[in-house]
Write a protein that holds these residues in place. Structure first.
Motif, PDB file in Angstrom:
ATOM      1  N   VAL A 104      -1.140  -4.592 -10.687  1.00 18.74           N
ATOM      2  CA  VAL A 104      -2.557  -4.224 -10.625  1.00 18.74           C
ATOM      3  C   VAL A 104      -2.705  -3.170  -9.529  1.00 18.74           C
ATOM      4  CG1 VAL A 104      -4.886  -5.032 -10.172  1.00 18.74           C
ATOM      5  CG2 VAL A 104      -3.275  -6.499 -11.392  1.00 18.74           C
ATOM      6  N   LEU A 105      -3.318  -2.030  -9.893  1.00 15.66           N
ATOM      7  CA  LEU A 105      -3.563  -0.965  -8.920  1.00 15.66           C
ATOM      8  C   LEU A 105      -5.018  -1.015  -8.477  1.00 15.66           C
ATOM      9  CD1 LEU A 105      -1.805   2.121 -10.564  1.00 15.66           C
ATOM     10  CD2 LEU A 105      -0.881   0.534  -8.890  1.00 15.66           C
ATOM     11  N   ASP A 106      -5.218  -0.984  -7.178  1.00 17.33           N
ATOM     12  CA  ASP A 106      -6.556  -0.891  -6.598  1.00 17.33           C
ATOM     13  C   ASP A 106      -6.599   0.380  -5.769  1.00 17.33           C
ATOM     14  OD1 ASP A 106      -7.553  -3.366  -7.574  1.00 17.33           O
ATOM     15  OD2 ASP A 106      -6.381  -4.395  -6.031  1.00 17.33           O
ATOM     16  N   ARG A 107      -7.321   1.388  -6.282  1.00 13.30           N
ATOM     17  CA  ARG A 107      -7.391   2.660  -5.572  1.00 13.30           C
ATOM     18  C   ARG A 107      -8.221   2.461  -4.307  1.00 13.30           C
ATOM     19  NH1 ARG A 107      -9.755   8.347  -7.840  1.00 13.30           N
ATOM     20  NH2 ARG A 107      -9.646   9.393  -5.857  1.00 13.30           N
ATOM     21  N   LEU A 108      -7.670   2.871  -3.178  1.00  7.18           N
ATOM     22  CA  LEU A 108      -8.370   2.723  -1.909  1.00  7.18           C
ATOM     23  C   LEU A 108      -9.169   3.982  -1.573  1.00  7.18           C
ATOM     24  CD1 LEU A 108      -5.559   0.947   0.119  1.00  7.18           C
ATOM     25  CD2 LEU A 108      -7.459  -0.073  -1.103  1.00  7.18           C
ATOM     26  N   ASP A 109      -8.624   5.134  -1.889  1.00  8.55           N
ATOM     27  CA  ASP A 109      -9.320   6.407  -1.720  1.00  8.55           C
ATOM     28  C   ASP A 109      -8.546   7.449  -2.518  1.00  8.55           C
ATOM     29  OD1 ASP A 109      -7.156   7.378  -0.162  1.00  8.55           O
ATOM     30  OD2 ASP A 109      -8.125   6.816   1.709  1.00  8.55           O
ATOM     31  N   GLY A 110      -8.772   8.725  -2.263  1.00 10.99           N
ATOM     32  CA  GLY A 110      -8.139   9.778  -3.046  1.00 10.99           C
ATOM     33  C   GLY A 110      -6.632   9.859  -2.934  1.00 10.99           C
ATOM     34  N   ARG A 111      -6.042   9.275  -1.886  1.00  7.50           N
ATOM     35  CA  ARG A 111      -4.592   9.381  -1.710  1.00  7.50           C
ATOM     36  C   ARG A 111      -3.892   8.060  -1.436  1.00  7.50           C
ATOM     37  NH1 ARG A 111      -3.985  13.654   2.767  1.00  7.50           N
ATOM     38  NH2 ARG A 111      -5.767  12.507   3.476  1.00  7.50           N
ATOM     39  N   HIS A 112      -4.601   6.953  -1.379  1.00  7.13           N
ATOM     40  CA  HIS A 112      -4.000   5.645  -1.104  1.00  7.13           C
ATOM     41  C   HIS A 112      -4.260   4.702  -2.268  1.00  7.13           C
ATOM     42  CE1 HIS A 112      -4.521   7.364   2.926  1.00  7.13           C
ATOM     43  NE2 HIS A 112      -3.470   6.641   3.252  1.00  7.13           N
ATOM     44  N   VAL A 133      -5.144  12.500  -5.752  1.00  6.43           N
ATOM     45  CA  VAL A 133      -4.120  12.263  -6.778  1.00  6.43           C
ATOM     46  C   VAL A 133      -4.602  11.206  -7.761  1.00  6.43           C
ATOM     47  CG1 VAL A 133      -2.181  12.891  -5.279  1.00  6.43           C
ATOM     48  CG2 VAL A 133      -2.934  10.515  -5.399  1.00  6.43           C
ATOM     49  N   VAL A 134      -3.946  11.167  -8.916  1.00  8.14           N
ATOM     50  CA  VAL A 134      -4.148  10.126  -9.917  1.00  8.14           C
ATOM     51  C   VAL A 134      -2.879   9.291  -9.935  1.00  8.14           C
ATOM     52  CG1 VAL A 134      -4.480   9.663 -12.371  1.00  8.14           C
ATOM     53  CG2 VAL A 134      -5.680  11.566 -11.299  1.00  8.14           C
ATOM     54  N   TRP A 135      -3.036   7.978  -9.889  1.00 10.03           N
ATOM     55  CA  TRP A 135      -1.892   7.067  -9.856  1.00 10.03           C
ATOM     56  C   TRP A 135      -1.610   6.510 -11.248  1.00 10.03           C
ATOM     57  CZ3 TRP A 135       0.839   6.653  -5.436  1.00 10.03           C
ATOM     58  CH2 TRP A 135       0.226   7.037  -4.251  1.00 10.03           C
ATOM     59  N   THR A 136      -0.337   6.474 -11.633  1.00  8.65           N
ATOM     60  CA  THR A 136       0.083   5.873 -12.903  1.00  8.65           C
ATOM     61  C   THR A 136       1.318   5.010 -12.673  1.00  8.65           C
ATOM     62  OG1 THR A 136       1.368   7.847 -13.456  1.00  8.65           O
ATOM     63  CG2 THR A 136      -0.862   7.696 -14.377  1.00  8.65           C
ATOM     64  N   VAL A 137       1.537   4.071 -13.593  1.00  7.02           N
ATOM     65  CA  VAL A 137       2.676   3.155 -13.506  1.00  7.02           C
ATOM     66  C   VAL A 137       3.502   3.280 -14.780  1.00  7.02           C
ATOM     67  CG1 VAL A 137       3.353   0.730 -13.327  1.00  7.02           C
ATOM     68  CG2 VAL A 137       1.358   1.547 -12.086  1.00  7.02           C
ATOM     69  N   THR A 177       0.846  -1.188   0.000  1.00  7.34           N
ATOM     70  CA  THR A 177       0.000   0.000   0.000  1.00  7.34           C
ATOM     71  C   THR A 177       0.880   1.236   0.000  1.00  7.34           C
ATOM     72  OG1 THR A 177      -1.727  -1.163   1.215  1.00  7.34           O
ATOM     73  CG2 THR A 177      -1.836   1.229   1.233  1.00  7.34           C
ATOM     74  N   PHE A 178       0.539   2.182  -0.861  1.00  9.13           N
ATOM     75  CA  PHE A 178       1.272   3.436  -0.974  1.00  9.13           C
ATOM     76  C   PHE A 178       0.343   4.601  -0.643  1.00  9.13           C
ATOM     77  CE2 PHE A 178       3.553   0.441  -3.541  1.00  9.13           C
ATOM     78  CZ  PHE A 178       4.892   0.767  -3.369  1.00  9.13           C
ATOM     79  N   GLU A 179       0.918   5.643  -0.050  1.00  7.60           N
ATOM     80  CA  GLU A 179       0.146   6.836   0.301  1.00  7.60           C
ATOM     81  C   GLU A 179       0.785   8.060  -0.333  1.00  7.60           C
ATOM     82  OE1 GLU A 179      -1.350   9.375   4.206  1.00  7.60           O
ATOM     83  OE2 GLU A 179       0.054   7.727   4.467  1.00  7.60           O
ATOM     84  N   ALA A 180      -0.044   8.898  -0.929  1.00  5.60           N
ATOM     85  CA  ALA A 180       0.439  10.179  -1.447  1.00  5.60           C
ATOM     86  C   ALA A 180       0.315  11.204  -0.331  1.00  5.60           C
ATOM     87  CB  ALA A 180      -0.381  10.611  -2.652  1.00  5.60           C
ATOM     88  N   LEU A 181       1.442  11.790   0.055  1.00  3.71           N
ATOM     89  CA  LEU A 181       1.448  12.828   1.085  1.00  3.71           C
ATOM     90  C   LEU A 181       1.382  14.167   0.364  1.00  3.71           C
ATOM     91  CD1 LEU A 181       4.281  11.247   3.230  1.00  3.71           C
ATOM     92  CD2 LEU A 181       1.820  11.046   3.589  1.00  3.71           C
ATOM     93  N   VAL A 182       0.227  14.809   0.420  1.00  2.00           N
ATOM     94  CA  VAL A 182      -0.022  16.037  -0.325  1.00  2.00           C
ATOM     95  C   VAL A 182      -0.063  17.205   0.655  1.00  2.00           C
ATOM     96  CG1 VAL A 182      -1.623  17.230  -1.868  1.00  2.00           C
ATOM     97  CG2 VAL A 182      -1.355  14.746  -2.029  1.00  2.00           C
ATOM     98  N   VAL A 183       0.778  18.203   0.398  1.00  2.00           N
ATOM     99  CA  VAL A 183       0.762  19.422   1.202  1.00  2.00           C
ATOM    100  C   VAL A 183      -0.051  20.451   0.428  1.00  2.00           C
ATOM    101  CG1 VAL A 183       2.150  21.235   2.267  1.00  2.00           C
ATOM    102  CG2 VAL A 183       3.013  18.879   2.181  1.00  2.00           C
TER     103      VAL A 183
END
Length: 144
Positions: free
Chosen positions: A101-109, A85-89, A70-76
């Motif tokens: 395979v990406l499974d978006r958990l919410d707007g930042r995870h 955020v939008v996630w890309t590979v 699991t990855f988290e985007a830390l947005v200031v």
């Protein structure tokens, strides 16, 4: 500068059908969704909204076939700018394409699942929805 109003309405309408002893029923659902760090509240800000930075935590991860991370985007953000955020590979080796395979958990995870063994490194990028010039990256490498 802005405020949020969340509204929900669910109604069932019943009408007599003039063609006989029949009734027609209609279901009407109306919902308004929008971003706010305050649920069902109002917020007023002074000044311009902006995103200062985006970083991804963890910044590196080693994964083997079948692993999930699991990855988290830390947005200031400033003045309640949208932190989603939008996630890309991006694949360093073309043979790796489709192995993640990406499974978006919410707007930042995001949850990352590896379906096969990686040949090279993969870059996971989080790009701000509010300001697409602000990005953060993480490197996924093959487990040794």
């Amino acid at each position: 500068d802005w405020f949020v109003v969340l509204d929900e309405m669910t109604q069932i309408f019943e009408a007599q059908n003039q063609m006989g002893p029949y009734r027609n029923y209609s279901l009407h659902i109306s919902r308004t969704f929008c971003f706010s760090p305050f649920f069902k509240a109002c917020a007023f800000t002074v000044g311009e909204q902006s995103i200062t930075s985006v970083t991804v935590d963890p910044s590196t991860e080693s994964m083997a076939k079948g692993d999930i991370a699991t990855f988290e985007a830390l947005v200031v953000n400033v003045n309640l700018a949208d932190p989603q955020v939008v996630w890309t590979v991006t694949y360093a080796d073309d043979d790796d394409e489709g192995k993640i395979v990406l499974d978006r958990l919410d707007g930042r995870h995001v949850s990352v699942r590896l379906t096969d063994t990686l040949e090279g490194n993969v870059t996971l990028t989080a790009t701000s929805v509010f300001d697409n010039t602000k990005t953060g990256t993480a490197t996924i490498s093959p487990a040794v």
